[in-house]
Write an enzyme that holds these catalytic residues in place. Structure first.
Site, PDB file in Angstrom:
ATOM      1  N   CYS D 107      -2.379  -3.006 -25.842  1.00 25.11           N
ATOM      2  CA  CYS D 107      -0.913  -2.958 -25.817  1.00 25.11           C
ATOM      3  C   CYS D 107      -0.495  -2.809 -27.260  1.00 25.11           C
ATOM      4  O   CYS D 107      -0.610  -3.764 -28.036  1.00 25.11           O
ATOM      5  CB  CYS D 107      -0.330  -4.220 -25.202  1.00 25.11           C
ATOM      6  N   CYS D 110       3.016  -4.999 -28.270  1.00 24.26           N
ATOM      7  CA  CYS D 110       2.999  -6.465 -28.362  1.00 24.26           C
ATOM      8  C   CYS D 110       1.575  -6.877 -28.019  1.00 24.26           C
ATOM      9  O   CYS D 110       0.673  -6.540 -28.777  1.00 24.26           O
ATOM     10  CB  CYS D 110       4.071  -7.115 -27.484  1.00 24.26           C
ATOM     11  N   SER D 111       1.346  -7.529 -26.895  1.00 21.95           N
ATOM     12  CA  SER D 111      -0.029  -7.819 -26.517  1.00 21.95           C
ATOM     13  C   SER D 111      -0.119  -8.024 -25.015  1.00 21.95           C
ATOM     14  O   SER D 111      -0.755  -8.960 -24.541  1.00 21.95           O
ATOM     15  CB  SER D 111      -0.545  -9.063 -27.254  1.00 21.95           C
ATOM     16  N   CYS D 112       0.505  -7.123 -24.246  1.00 23.59           N
ATOM     17  CA  CYS D 112       0.497  -7.237 -22.793  1.00 23.59           C
ATOM     18  C   CYS D 112      -0.944  -7.285 -22.310  1.00 23.59           C
ATOM     19  O   CYS D 112      -1.809  -6.555 -22.815  1.00 23.59           O
ATOM     20  CB  CYS D 112       1.220  -6.043 -22.179  1.00 23.59           C
TER      21      CYS D 112
END
Lengths: 223, 199, 223, 199
Positions: D107, D110-112
């Site tokens: 991602c 962000c950090s999905c």
């Protein structure tokens, strides 16, 4: 290099800080760093700008302008072997522990003369090359979609965008990092005009254009 | 005019001073630079090389139509004729503002700036805010500088990132007909020659 | 928002840090921040991600992951008026001066039940809208060159690039900041496939493709 | 494997702890959250919700061709059938690796990450290096993880940034024919389900 220095078009940096009656240097060390950066007759491997661009992005953003210059100058001298990390750290330790001490004072009329000459020297464009310029004013071009890991003067916000050649300026040395073992190319340089809408889409402000100079190898014939 | 992003390292400027002393000491000991070079370069940029140079160019162009013509055709030569040349001024292009066209200069990748005519750049020119924003929203940026431009004015943003350097030739203010070049020089601000102000 | 969070394709961040046998949380406060961020039943104005994206870029880069979460949660509660800056600072001062003190302990079976339900709740896509999807699998599209100041899920490195619709997935809520006074739109969502060469030019690695999901308003018919 | 860019704030994690206590204290005093909610959520992610969930899904798919077919056709339903659903797993898509195709998930914005099947993401997945690099130079990134892929293998990078979440179905290792689903589960690493490792 797509690093943090390539910030044209970014959001998030807030309002522009303005200082009335700003001094040339905000502290004496800034001026001295400026002079050492520009007038030490030793090149910075890969170039001064590239050395700054390779900084860790968080360090880049938190360093002040002349701190970045000091970093590039110092790192370049270390890489050239002019002094070692140990020598540098010993000196830093010395001046941290002796805050009233100053660097040695040496006058050198010959060095001064050379510096003053280089300060005002006219640097002409490079001589014409065997291949004539490929583009002429009025030509539609597309800036290349390129993502070199080395230094480049083609910012991301222009890449892939359609523009028009506005002016041709002689041949100039391409500042981009050359392929390993090669010299910097000498290429035709053009002034390119982009419509703001091409760059920013619907968010563009009205009645705005952007001019930017581009080396021939940055350009493709638009299809 | 907003917070300065250099605040992050504000605490370390004492460190910077120490590191600068260490560097100077090593360079002098290695015989690579001399104290008089550093002193003189600093002095020149503090006293001799600054926006007063550009102001003299602008005032002469306002006062002398043939000089103005030359300046717009061959900025490098016309500026050298005033004695200004050298680093970061190898090739100078002069951009004329008019009631219908406003020019503003930036360097998004670093902080390229025409040193021989304007000296070293102010902090705002080197700020991340200016570098990132003026190519995308110049009218909004200019309005923060107090310069509101009508929509009918074409805004030309110049991102100087090869070896070409730009000097904006601002419009001559009204009511200055009788002034000498020396008097005109005093009217020309640094900001007007970057393009973030009018006179 | 073209802020530092949109880092796909950037250079300069070095090698990937890898930790063997990494714990879920590296410190107890991280887990507690995670739980507070996700299970406090108060929304973050503009959205949790946008609140993080609006951080000063230097702060963003230097903050750890859960520090960013704490920032977004705290800032959101301040903006909602749940507590004031003064209350917050007083609490921080208190815990700084009383490092052995802990927050009050309160058990609440009802809150726990709600939290556990929301932890596992299935969230279906949104219902179909009056306008049918404009694209179908196989269609060539161009991702819009858009630069909204608000939150968007369309990264810069895809903008303006040509791709192919690979799959259509129902209607979903568009996470982008809606225009003032409007609700989040519900739009068809597509899986888009890009050739790496289209994204990165000559620097692309061989035999690579990129898949990314895009809302219909991110897409233009390619010409 | 290189330096961690989180080092910049390493000195402030004591501050972070204090700020977290202040926040918790305020939220509890305002009646917005209770201690048991925080304790239980932390406990679940530390003990119950992690890559072992995804590993069970993978092992079942390896063991049961009809489940595998369902999983690839409707990941959300097939995964929910194992009891895994909820936040960051509203719509699951399962990506099958094969000798000719390798999938890897990131991602960039962000950090999905698919929490119900993999738990919370490891630091490297959230690192600026991974987020910035894997879309541009996945083979180089994978080789840093020790995974060298032949040029004939198509690398598919998935940038998960809407509500869709991805789980990579790694290839079943050779010589595992006789193993039960429980035994297979132990072979499946977190990294193989993100796509930065093979088994």
């Amino acid at each position: 290099m797509n690093s943090i220095h390539d910030m044209g078009g970014m959001h998030g940096f807030g309002k522009i800080p303005y200082e009335e009656n700003e001094p040339v240097f905000h502290a004496a060390w800034e001026g001295r760093v400026y002079a050492m950066a520009m007038y030490t007759p030793v090149g910075v491997p890969g170039g001064f700008r590239y050395m700054i661009e390779k900084m860790d992005p968080a360090d880049y953003l938190s360093a002040s302008y002349y701190e970045k210059w000091m970093h590039a100058r110092t790192q370049g001298l270390l890489e050239k072997g002019i002094f070692t990390q140990q020598e540098l750290e010993a000196k830093i330790k010395y001046f941290a522990e002796h805050q009233d001490e100053q660097p040695p004072v040496v006058q050198d009329a010959e060095k001064l003369e050379r510096a003053l000459q280089s300060l005002v020297k006219q640097q002409p464009p490079d001589p014409a090359q065997p291949n004539p310029p490929k583009f002429k004013a009025g030509d539609m071009i597309r800036a290349k979609n390129m993502h070199p890991v080395g230094h480049t003067r083609l910012p991301r916000y222009c890449r892939g965008k359609l523009g028009v050649v506005d002016h041709y300026y002689d041949y100039w040395r391409v500042d981009d990092t050359p392929p390993a073992g090669e010299e910097h190319a000498i290429e035709p340089l053009y002034r390119i005009k982009f419509e703001a809408r091409e760059l920013w889409g619907d968010e563009a402000e009205p009645n705005q254009v952007l001019y930017i100079d581009m080396f021939e190898s940055y350009l493709e014939t638009s299809v | 005019m907003g917070h300065d992003h250099d605040h992050h390292h504000a605490h370390s400027s004492a460190d910077a001073e120490i590191r600068a002393k260490a560097l100077e000491s090593l360079l002098i000991e290695k015989g690579l630079i001399s104290t008089d070079v550093i002193d003189e370069i600093v002095r020149q940029y503090e006293e001799d090389i600054g926006p007063m140079n550009g102001a003299r160019v602008v005032a002469r162009a306002w006062s002398d139509p043939s000089y103005k013509k030359w300046l717009l055709e061959d900025g490098t030569a016309a500026i050298a004729d005033m004695g200004y040349s050298g680093k970061e001024g190898a090739k100078m292009v002069v951009l004329e503002n008019s009631p219908s066209t406003h020019n503003v200069v930036v360097c998004t990748l670093c902080s390229c700036y025409p040193w021989p005519v304007l000296g070293l750049p102010p902090n705002w020119y080197k700020s991340y805010a200016y570098r990132s924003r003026v190519v995308r929203e110049p009218r909004k940026v200019l309005s923060e500088f107090g310069l509101e431009l009508d929509e009918s004015v074409e805004v030309r943003v110049w991102d100087s990132n090869s070896e070409i350097r730009y000097l904006v030739l601002p419009e001559r203010p009204e009511g200055t007909d009788g002034l000498s070049a020396d008097e005109l020089t005093k009217l020309v601000s640094r900001d007007s020659m970057i393009g973030v102000a009018k006179l």
